[in-house]
Design a protein around this motif. Structure first.
Motif, PDB file in Angstrom:
ATOM      1  N   PHE A 222       1.995  39.589   7.452  1.00  0.00           N
ATOM      2  CA  PHE A 222       0.958  40.207   8.505  1.00  0.00           C
ATOM      3  C   PHE A 222       0.012  39.290   9.318  1.00  0.00           C
ATOM      4  O   PHE A 222      -0.726  39.844   9.758  1.00  0.00           O
ATOM      5  N   SER A 223      -0.091  38.254   9.022  1.00  0.00           N
ATOM      6  CA  SER A 223      -1.226  37.412   9.231  1.00  0.00           C
ATOM      7  C   SER A 223      -1.493  37.087  10.555  1.00  0.00           C
ATOM      8  O   SER A 223      -2.529  36.922  10.954  1.00  0.00           O
ATOM      9  N   ARG A 224      -0.281  37.507  11.584  1.00  0.00           N
ATOM     10  CA  ARG A 224      -0.427  37.381  12.969  1.00  0.00           C
ATOM     11  C   ARG A 224      -0.511  38.648  13.686  1.00  0.00           C
ATOM     12  O   ARG A 224      -0.836  38.841  14.841  1.00  0.00           O
ATOM     13  N   LEU A 225      -0.738  39.792  12.733  1.00  0.00           N
ATOM     14  CA  LEU A 225      -0.452  41.066  13.371  1.00  0.00           C
ATOM     15  C   LEU A 225      -1.701  41.932  13.423  1.00  0.00           C
ATOM     16  O   LEU A 225      -2.523  41.485  12.363  1.00  0.00           O
ATOM     17  N   ALA A 226      -1.793  42.792  13.980  1.00  0.00           N
ATOM     18  CA  ALA A 226      -2.660  43.910  13.855  1.00  0.00           C
ATOM     19  C   ALA A 226      -2.032  45.266  13.428  1.00  0.00           C
ATOM     20  O   ALA A 226      -0.994  45.507  13.622  1.00  0.00           O
ATOM     21  N   ILE A 227      -2.665  45.900  12.489  1.00  0.00           N
ATOM     22  CA  ILE A 227      -2.168  46.974  11.669  1.00  0.00           C
ATOM     23  C   ILE A 227      -2.934  48.313  12.407  1.00  0.00           C
ATOM     24  O   ILE A 227      -4.221  48.358  12.284  1.00  0.00           O
ATOM     25  N   ASN A 228      -2.318  49.281  13.112  1.00  0.00           N
ATOM     26  CA  ASN A 228      -2.912  50.381  13.772  1.00  0.00           C
ATOM     27  C   ASN A 228      -2.516  51.628  13.144  1.00  0.00           C
ATOM     28  O   ASN A 228      -1.476  51.670  12.581  1.00  0.00           O
ATOM     29  N   TRP A 229      -3.451  52.605  13.493  1.00  0.00           N
ATOM     30  CA  TRP A 229      -2.956  54.041  12.985  1.00  0.00           C
ATOM     31  C   TRP A 229      -3.172  54.837  14.293  1.00  0.00           C
ATOM     32  O   TRP A 229      -3.899  54.715  15.210  1.00  0.00           O
ATOM     33  N   PHE A 230      -1.930  55.583  14.455  1.00  0.00           N
ATOM     34  CA  PHE A 230      -1.812  56.310  15.793  1.00  0.00           C
ATOM     35  C   PHE A 230      -1.586  57.871  15.162  1.00  0.00           C
ATOM     36  O   PHE A 230      -1.389  57.975  14.065  1.00  0.00           O
ATOM     37  N   ARG A 231      -1.880  58.751  16.100  1.00  0.00           N
ATOM     38  CA  ARG A 231      -1.471  60.276  15.588  1.00  0.00           C
ATOM     39  C   ARG A 231      -1.028  60.877  16.814  1.00  0.00           C
ATOM     40  O   ARG A 231      -1.262  60.793  17.886  1.00  0.00           O
ATOM     41  N   GLN A 232      -0.281  61.801  16.677  1.00  0.00           N
ATOM     42  CA  GLN A 232       0.617  62.976  17.580  1.00  0.00           C
ATOM     43  C   GLN A 232       0.407  64.253  17.184  1.00  0.00           C
ATOM     44  O   GLN A 232       0.960  64.494  16.059  1.00  0.00           O
ATOM     45  N   ALA A 233      -0.297  65.009  17.864  1.00  0.00           N
ATOM     46  CA  ALA A 233      -0.147  66.312  17.525  1.00  0.00           C
ATOM     47  C   ALA A 233       0.658  67.118  18.289  1.00  0.00           C
ATOM     48  O   ALA A 233       0.959  66.523  19.424  1.00  0.00           O
ATOM     49  N   PRO A 234       1.194  68.512  17.889  1.00  0.00           N
ATOM     50  CA  PRO A 234       2.272  69.084  18.557  1.00  0.00           C
ATOM     51  C   PRO A 234       1.882  69.179  20.241  1.00  0.00           C
ATOM     52  O   PRO A 234       0.669  69.597  20.628  1.00  0.00           O
ATOM     53  N   GLY A 235       2.795  68.859  20.993  1.00  0.00           N
ATOM     54  CA  GLY A 235       2.609  68.880  22.529  1.00  0.00           C
ATOM     55  C   GLY A 235       1.574  67.877  23.136  1.00  0.00           C
ATOM     56  O   GLY A 235       1.506  68.036  24.437  1.00  0.00           O
ATOM     57  N   LYS A 236       1.315  67.027  22.313  1.00  0.00           N
ATOM     58  CA  LYS A 236       0.397  66.106  22.862  1.00  0.00           C
ATOM     59  C   LYS A 236       1.042  64.636  22.796  1.00  0.00           C
ATOM     60  O   LYS A 236       2.028  64.182  21.923  1.00  0.00           O
ATOM     61  N   GLU A 237       0.386  63.551  23.625  1.00  0.00           N
ATOM     62  CA  GLU A 237       1.038  62.326  23.354  1.00  0.00           C
ATOM     63  C   GLU A 237       0.221  61.597  22.189  1.00  0.00           C
ATOM     64  O   GLU A 237      -0.607  61.975  21.738  1.00  0.00           O
ATOM     65  N   ARG A 238       1.147  60.586  21.801  1.00  0.00           N
ATOM     66  CA  ARG A 238       0.532  59.591  20.440  1.00  0.00           C
ATOM     67  C   ARG A 238      -0.713  58.955  21.016  1.00  0.00           C
ATOM     68  O   ARG A 238      -0.664  58.470  22.042  1.00  0.00           O
ATOM     69  N   GLU A 239      -1.542  58.801  20.246  1.00  0.00           N
ATOM     70  CA  GLU A 239      -2.959  58.343  20.436  1.00  0.00           C
ATOM     71  C   GLU A 239      -3.256  57.578  19.541  1.00  0.00           C
ATOM     72  O   GLU A 239      -3.011  57.617  18.299  1.00  0.00           O
ATOM     73  N   PHE A 240      -4.062  56.463  20.114  1.00  0.00           N
ATOM     74  CA  PHE A 240      -4.668  55.417  18.972  1.00  0.00           C
ATOM     75  C   PHE A 240      -5.709  55.848  18.127  1.00  0.00           C
ATOM     76  O   PHE A 240      -6.651  56.800  18.505  1.00  0.00           O
ATOM     77  N   VAL A 241      -5.802  55.826  17.109  1.00  0.00           N
ATOM     78  CA  VAL A 241      -6.926  56.097  16.015  1.00  0.00           C
ATOM     79  C   VAL A 241      -7.681  54.969  15.558  1.00  0.00           C
ATOM     80  O   VAL A 241      -8.946  55.026  15.960  1.00  0.00           O
ATOM     81  N   ALA A 242      -7.163  54.047  15.070  1.00  0.00           N
ATOM     82  CA  ALA A 242      -7.856  52.817  14.398  1.00  0.00           C
ATOM     83  C   ALA A 242      -6.949  51.758  14.342  1.00  0.00           C
ATOM     84  O   ALA A 242      -5.919  51.816  14.102  1.00  0.00           O
ATOM     85  N   GLY A 243      -7.559  50.424  14.258  1.00  0.00           N
ATOM     86  CA  GLY A 243      -6.766  48.994  14.069  1.00  0.00           C
ATOM     87  C   GLY A 243      -7.800  48.257  13.324  1.00  0.00           C
ATOM     88  O   GLY A 243      -8.732  48.155  13.621  1.00  0.00           O
ATOM     89  N   ILE A 244      -6.857  47.344  12.684  1.00  0.00           N
ATOM     90  CA  ILE A 244      -7.368  46.186  12.202  1.00  0.00           C
ATOM     91  C   ILE A 244      -6.641  44.935  12.081  1.00  0.00           C
ATOM     92  O   ILE A 244      -5.174  44.887  12.184  1.00  0.00           O
ATOM     93  N   ARG A 245      -7.183  43.725  12.532  1.00  0.00           N
ATOM     94  CA  ARG A 245      -6.469  42.458  12.724  1.00  0.00           C
ATOM     95  C   ARG A 245      -6.245  41.989  11.163  1.00  0.00           C
ATOM     96  O   ARG A 245      -7.401  41.960  10.458  1.00  0.00           O
ATOM     97  N   TRP A 246      -5.132  41.709  10.837  1.00  0.00           N
ATOM     98  CA  TRP A 246      -4.988  41.305   9.365  1.00  0.00           C
ATOM     99  C   TRP A 246      -5.713  39.993   9.106  1.00  0.00           C
ATOM    100  O   TRP A 246      -6.386  40.052   8.004  1.00  0.00           O
TER     101      TRP A 246
END
Length: 120
Positions: A29-53
């Motif tokens: 993971f050393s060169r990656l970012a780990i992100n959380w996204f979420r998707q509610a019914p009928g909605k597009e996936r959206e960004f929630v939070a992210g962290i650079r490893w």
């Protein structure tokens, strides 16, 4: 290749808390970012939070600032999303992803998702 497995979702009342986990394996993971996204019914996936490893830089969507905290545990290759003061509008399937940049979906690896339901 990166494999990601989320856990920790569930049903909680408004105002409550949950902690999601994202356990990773495969490529470092050393060169990656780990992100959380979420998707509610009928909605597009959206960004929630992210962290650079590497370095631990974090970034949050405005809708969760001050309520959610993203963190990592290097030794376990795991990222956490602590969610406090949950609201019904936080109800969604939450996905963990690994990508080159925070908030990026480009060429991202995805977990299977975990359901979070917040009752009013």
């Amino acid at each position: 290749q990166v494999q990601l497995v989320e856990s920790g979702g569930g049903l909680v009342q408004a105002g409550g808390s949950l902690r999601l986990s994202c356990a990773g394996s495969g490529r470092t993971f050393s060169r990656l970012a780990i992100n959380w996204f979420r998707q509610a019914p009928g909605k597009e996936r959206e960004f929630v939070a992210g962290i650079r490893w590497s370095g631990g830089l974090t970034y949050y969507a405005d809708s969760v600032k001050g309520r959610f905290t993203i963190s990592r545990e290097n030794a376990k290759n795991t990222v956490f999303l602590q969610m406090n003061s949950l609201k019904p509008e936080d109800t969604a399937v939450y996905y963990c992803s690994a990508a080159d940049n925070i908030a990026s979906m480009r060429d991202a690896y995805w977990g299977q998702g975990t359901q979070v339901t917040v009752s009013s």
